[in-house]
Design a protein around this motif. Structure first.
Motif, PDB file in Angstrom:
ATOM      1  N   ASP A   1       0.809  -1.243   0.047  1.00 52.95           N
ATOM      2  CA  ASP A   1       0.184   0.055   0.130  1.00 52.95           C
ATOM      3  C   ASP A   1       1.053   1.292  -0.109  1.00 52.95           C
ATOM      4  OD1 ASP A   1      -2.294  -1.720   0.287  1.00 52.95           O
ATOM      5  OD2 ASP A   1      -1.874  -1.734   2.307  1.00 52.95           O
ATOM      6  N   GLY A   2       0.584   2.197  -0.976  1.00 54.03           N
ATOM      7  CA  GLY A   2       1.580   3.532  -0.938  1.00 54.03           C
ATOM      8  C   GLY A   2       1.100   4.326  -2.133  1.00 54.03           C
ATOM      9  N   ILE A   3       2.066   4.817  -2.549  1.00 54.36           N
ATOM     10  CA  ILE A   3       1.883   6.014  -3.766  1.00 54.36           C
ATOM     11  C   ILE A   3       2.576   5.387  -4.803  1.00 54.36           C
ATOM     12  CG2 ILE A   3       1.135   7.896  -2.495  1.00 54.36           C
ATOM     13  CD1 ILE A   3       4.180   9.100  -3.216  1.00 54.36           C
TER      14      ILE A   3
ATOM     15  N   THR B   1      -6.909   7.562  -6.321  1.00 52.34           N
ATOM     16  CA  THR B   1      -6.955   6.443  -5.594  1.00 52.34           C
ATOM     17  C   THR B   1      -7.274   5.174  -6.245  1.00 52.34           C
ATOM     18  OG1 THR B   1      -7.098   7.324  -3.370  1.00 52.34           O
ATOM     19  CG2 THR B   1      -6.999   5.012  -3.312  1.00 52.34           C
TER      20      THR B   1
ATOM     21  N   ASP C   1       4.548  10.990   3.694  1.00 55.40           N
ATOM     22  CA  ASP C   1       3.672  12.030   4.662  1.00 55.40           C
ATOM     23  C   ASP C   1       2.564  12.699   3.487  1.00 55.40           C
ATOM     24  OD1 ASP C   1       2.943  13.712   6.929  1.00 55.40           O
ATOM     25  OD2 ASP C   1       3.583  15.269   5.964  1.00 55.40           O
ATOM     26  N   ILE C   2       1.460  12.265   3.912  1.00 53.71           N
ATOM     27  CA  ILE C   2       0.346  12.726   3.218  1.00 53.71           C
ATOM     28  C   ILE C   2      -0.461  13.752   4.027  1.00 53.71           C
ATOM     29  CG2 ILE C   2      -1.659  12.362   1.942  1.00 53.71           C
ATOM     30  CD1 ILE C   2      -0.482   9.431   1.408  1.00 53.71           C
TER      31      ILE C   2
ATOM     32  N   GLU D   1      -2.402   7.371  -5.038  1.00 51.42           N
ATOM     33  CA  GLU D   1      -2.439   6.293  -4.058  1.00 51.42           C
ATOM     34  C   GLU D   1      -2.848   4.910  -4.666  1.00 51.42           C
ATOM     35  OE1 GLU D   1      -3.616   7.324   0.086  1.00 51.42           O
ATOM     36  OE2 GLU D   1      -4.531   9.177  -1.218  1.00 51.42           O
TER      37      GLU D   1
ATOM     38  N   ARG E   1       5.899   2.865  -0.196  1.00 48.96           N
ATOM     39  CA  ARG E   1       4.865   2.496   0.591  1.00 48.96           C
ATOM     40  C   ARG E   1       4.535   3.616   1.735  1.00 48.96           C
ATOM     41  NH1 ARG E   1       8.308  -0.883   5.332  1.00 48.96           N
ATOM     42  NH2 ARG E   1      10.196   0.784   5.584  1.00 48.96           N
ATOM     43  N   TYR E   2       3.371   3.411   2.329  1.00 48.80           N
ATOM     44  CA  TYR E   2       2.928   4.652   3.112  1.00 48.80           C
ATOM     45  C   TYR E   2       3.891   5.040   4.233  1.00 48.80           C
ATOM     46  CZ  TYR E   2      -1.925   4.832   1.293  1.00 48.80           C
ATOM     47  OH  TYR E   2      -3.004   5.227   0.514  1.00 48.80           O
ATOM     48  N   GLU E   3       4.557   3.959   4.831  1.00 51.63           N
ATOM     49  CA  GLU E   3       5.400   4.300   5.928  1.00 51.63           C
ATOM     50  C   GLU E   3       6.533   5.155   5.535  1.00 51.63           C
ATOM     51  OE1 GLU E   3       4.296   1.371   4.782  1.00 51.63           O
ATOM     52  OE2 GLU E   3       4.063  -0.068   6.464  1.00 51.63           O
TER      53      GLU E   3
ATOM     54  N   ALA F   1       1.402  14.282  -1.119  1.00 49.06           N
ATOM     55  CA  ALA F   1       2.229  13.130  -0.628  1.00 49.06           C
ATOM     56  C   ALA F   1       3.704  13.461  -1.070  1.00 49.06           C
ATOM     57  CB  ALA F   1       2.190  11.813  -1.364  1.00 49.06           C
TER      58      ALA F   1
END
Length: 413
Positions: free
Chosen positions: A52-54, A73, A112-113, A91, A107-109, A118
């Motif tokens: 999961d991420g961008i 998304t 920063d969104i 996303e 990845r989302y980790e 993003a």
């Protein structure tokens, strides 16, 4: 007297192909696949995201861009959303299809969104990361599952993935299990001390159900005329006859005589082994195979796993890897080997099949510990055992640490 090796060779010379049939893939577990299964499209069918991420175009990152406007998304199953310029991203969720205008997933980790923007907060980014590339597993038309293997949950999963709702499988022989003897009564009966309940026939039937063979049951009393009539009908109606009892030297053991009268050709009678010495095997001109096992429960059980099930697997071409291999080599019975965990002494001039408990040592070795019993009538002892260990005819003393063939009748692990 026939040796174990000779008996095996004779039986495997009588394997028979029973053809093929189509069955729904959900009903195919336990059957033997009769066709190669091929991918109907690339696997995966798109560049699939694994985190999961961008999603961005890596060239933008190379030029120093770290913040991206989120255009939309994409969830797994959605059509891709293409970005229009290098300052945009989308996303995207695990399993989603990567847009062609992007090539890297962060990845989302590591992002920063805020307020639709993003920002990448790590410098450790590699082009093409977090992607499962289209066709990486298999290309369209490539074989994803070879024929001649037992169908299990993993194969069902693959069949579903490539749209194979019907599978071509090996046809199974029609099997009848015949018990003999006036001493046998029904399972629900209250037997006299000189009577016993049916068990051998139910044991064999249960064992064959593991291979999807739904055998019929028949009982024959100790009467030569009835024995002739019943077996004659079975020769006409079935592909395989498995007999339990009636083949030894007793006054009421009519089976060998009747089989001869019915022109079933005896290929051997009596094998140099314990248990199961009286084992009889033969064929009829119409193709029927007859396995006549001794009536003692352990003898029946051992002969079933040592001879019949390998014959069944060979007839279904299980573990024959290809047509070319099948043409150029004989079927080889897959064998397991274990380390004897205690000494065994057996002085009779017979090949001994001892009951053993199997365990895996801390070193990953398969260990076989003998389970003492009270002869071939001690069927209760089978509950404590996992396999028969086959001890060579040429020896009498078998030492702890020596390696021998085992014939499992329970799962090893």
């Amino acid at each position: 007297m026939t040796t174990v090796a000779e008996a095996e060779q004779v039986i495997l010379s009588q394997i028979k192909d029973y053809g093929t049939e189509l069955v729904p893939f959900q009903q195919a577990v336990g059957r033997v696949l009769a066709e190669d299964i091929k991918a109907d499209r690339d696997l995966p069918p798109c560049n699939r995201v694994t985190m999961d991420g961008i999603a961005i175009n890596y060239k933008a990152f190379e030029t120093g861009i770290r913040s991206f406007n989120i255009k939309g998304t994409i969830a797994a199953g959605d059509a891709p959303i293409e970005i229009e310029n290098s300052t945009q991203c989308v996303e995207i969720m695990t399993g989603g299809a990567l847009p062609d205008s992007t090539d890297t997933v962060i990845r989302y980790e590591d992002v920063d969104i805020q307020n639709g923007l993003a920002t990448i907060i790590t410098g450790d980014i590699k082009k093409g990361q977090n992607l499962h590339r289209k066709g990486k597993d298999k290309k369209q038309g490539e074989v994803v599952a070879i024929a001649n293997q037992f169908i299990d949950a993993t194969l069902v999963s693959m069949a579903a993935s490539v749209g194979k709702d019907m599978l071509l499988v090996k046809k199974l022989p029609k099997v009848v299990i015949i018990s003999t003897g006036d001493e046998l009564v029904q399972v629900t009966a209250h037997p006299n001390p000189y009577q016993i309940r049916h068990s051998n026939n139910h044991t064999v039937k249960a064992a064959l159900q593991q291979y999807c063979v739904n055998a019929h049951l028949l009982h024959i009393p100790d009467d030569p005329i009835v024995t002739n009539e019943k077996i004659k009908q079975c020769v006409e109606d079935y592909d395989v006859i498995i007999l339990c009892g009636g083949i030894s030297m007793g006054k009421f053991d009519y089976v060998p005589q009747v089989l001869e009268e019915l022109q079933v050709t005896k290929l051997f009678h009596k094998v140099q082994q314990r248990p199961g010495k009286p084992f009889w095997f033969g064929t009829h001109a119409n193709g029927v195979r007859v396995f006549a096992f001794p009536g003692n429960p352990v003898s029946t059980f051992m002969c079933l796993y040592r001879y019949f099930i390998p014959w069944l697997k060979a007839s279904l071409k299980h573990l024959i890897l290809s047509t070319a291999e099948e043409q150029n080599s004989k079927f080889q019975i897959p064998k397991y080997y274990a380390i004897l965990n205690e000494d065994i002494n057996f002085t009779a001039p017979l090949q001994y099949f001892a009951q053993v408990k199997l365990n895996i040592s801390e070193q990953g070795q398969l260990l076989a510990t003998p389970v003492e019993g009270n002869g071939s009538g001690d069927f209760a002892n089978l509950l404590e055992s996992d396999a028969f260990i086959e001890l060579p005819l040429e020896k009498s003393n078998f030492k702890k640490g020596e390696i021998y063939t085992v014939w499992p009748f329970k799962k090893i692990i």
